[in-house]
Design a protein around this motif. Sequence first.
Motif, short mmCIF file in Angstrom:
data_model
loop_
_atom_site.label_atom_id
_atom_site.label_comp_id
_atom_site.label_asym_id
_atom_site.label_seq_id
_atom_site.Cartn_x
_atom_site.Cartn_y
_atom_site.Cartn_z
N SER A 142 -12.92 -6.54 35.61
CA SER A 142 -13.59 -7.07 36.80
C SER A 142 -13.11 -8.47 37.18
O SER A 142 -13.24 -8.88 38.33
CB SER A 142 -15.11 -7.10 36.58
OG SER A 142 -15.43 -7.87 35.43
N HIS A 143 -12.56 -9.24 36.21
CA HIS A 143 -12.12 -10.61 36.52
C HIS A 143 -10.61 -10.71 36.76
O HIS A 143 -10.07 -11.81 36.86
CB HIS A 143 -12.48 -11.55 35.36
CG HIS A 143 -13.96 -11.55 35.04
ND1 HIS A 143 -14.92 -11.98 35.91
CD2 HIS A 143 -14.62 -11.13 33.93
CE1 HIS A 143 -16.11 -11.86 35.37
NE2 HIS A 143 -15.96 -11.33 34.16
N THR A 144 -9.93 -9.55 36.85
CA THR A 144 -8.47 -9.55 36.90
C THR A 144 -7.92 -10.22 38.15
O THR A 144 -8.37 -9.94 39.27
CB THR A 144 -7.95 -8.10 36.85
OG1 THR A 144 -8.45 -7.47 35.68
CG2 THR A 144 -6.43 -8.08 36.84
N ASN A 145 -6.97 -11.13 37.96
CA ASN A 145 -6.17 -11.67 39.06
C ASN A 145 -4.98 -10.74 39.23
O ASN A 145 -3.97 -10.85 38.51
CB ASN A 145 -5.71 -13.10 38.73
CG ASN A 145 -5.06 -13.78 39.91
OD1 ASN A 145 -4.35 -13.14 40.68
ND2 ASN A 145 -5.31 -15.06 40.08
N CYS A 224 -4.51 -13.61 32.73
CA CYS A 224 -4.63 -13.15 34.12
C CYS A 224 -5.66 -12.03 34.26
O CYS A 224 -6.33 -11.93 35.28
CB CYS A 224 -3.27 -12.66 34.62
SG CYS A 224 -2.02 -13.96 34.74
N VAL A 225 -5.78 -11.18 33.22
CA VAL A 225 -6.69 -10.03 33.31
C VAL A 225 -8.10 -10.40 32.85
O VAL A 225 -9.08 -10.12 33.55
CB VAL A 225 -6.14 -8.86 32.46
CG1 VAL A 225 -7.15 -7.72 32.43
CG2 VAL A 225 -4.82 -8.37 33.02
N GLN A 227 -9.47 -13.56 32.05
CA GLN A 227 -10.06 -14.77 32.62
C GLN A 227 -9.78 -14.94 34.11
O GLN A 227 -10.25 -15.90 34.72
CB GLN A 227 -9.53 -15.99 31.86
CG GLN A 227 -9.78 -15.93 30.36
CD GLN A 227 -9.06 -17.03 29.62
OE1 GLN A 227 -8.87 -18.11 30.14
NE2 GLN A 227 -8.64 -16.76 28.40
N GLY A 228 -8.94 -14.05 34.69
CA GLY A 228 -8.61 -14.18 36.11
C GLY A 228 -7.77 -15.40 36.42
O GLY A 228 -7.85 -15.96 37.53
#
Length: 269
Positions: A142-145, A224-225, A227-228
């Motif tokens: 859900s936090h993925t950049n 990136c995935v 912690q976004g």
Amino acid sequence: MFHVAKATFIRNTRVMIRAYPWSFVIGHIFSGVYTVLFAFFAYHYVFAGQLDENFAHLTGSSDYLSYAILGGAFYAFAVSTLMNVSRSLITELREGTLEAVLLTPSLRRGYFLGNVAQQLMRTLFEFSVIVLVGALFGLTLSHTNVWSAVLVWILSTGAFFCQALVLGSLMLWFRDTYITQNTLFAVMAFVSGVTFPIPYLPEWVQPLGLIMPLAPALDAFRQCVIQGAPLHAVSPQLFHMAALSLIYLVIGVWGIRRMEKRVMESIFG
């Protein structure tokens, strides 16, 4: 160059479909799924959901399942890329087609580009299946950049390709694939932080992780995935990966040329 890459891509795809349509793909998927299941059962039934206090400090997150599942998926992606690109020339040797490849005026860059492109098609499928299975066992996306993660994944492909050139040179030197590749993959899984942070290792082992492109690539991808993190936040890992890629590329190109000359002289006279 692109004509050579296209021809290599089509030939390898036809060989894969006709000779071993699913064995390699399913084998790599099982390897990644085993890692997912091992992390799930170890976390819930061995660790009872408890983590070392240092884990969150070292990784920036207390989500161990996402940490381990992404590690397993990215490790399977790295192994697939390394294995299939590095084995390309020695496979030509075993199948009796290496002489034709070396004697033709086709550019070697196009040949390897075709191998990488065909490999990407397979690894993308394997990676997607492992991530989907991982989502069922606790992977949080859900936090993925998304764009940062995709760019890290693409840059990682280039880094693994450069490392594969060195591995391919060693395979031609030893005339062996099994011991050479499996030794490297076992070391990579142990020192690159696939299922636990690298600082957990003894201090004298930790420098081995610094020479593996998988370690900075995996660290950047997780940030990136999980912690976004944006791309600039993982720039130290990207510079680390770029430096390793340059070193492996120089050694790999030199090694492949040396081994091609050696093979031509020793086998084909």
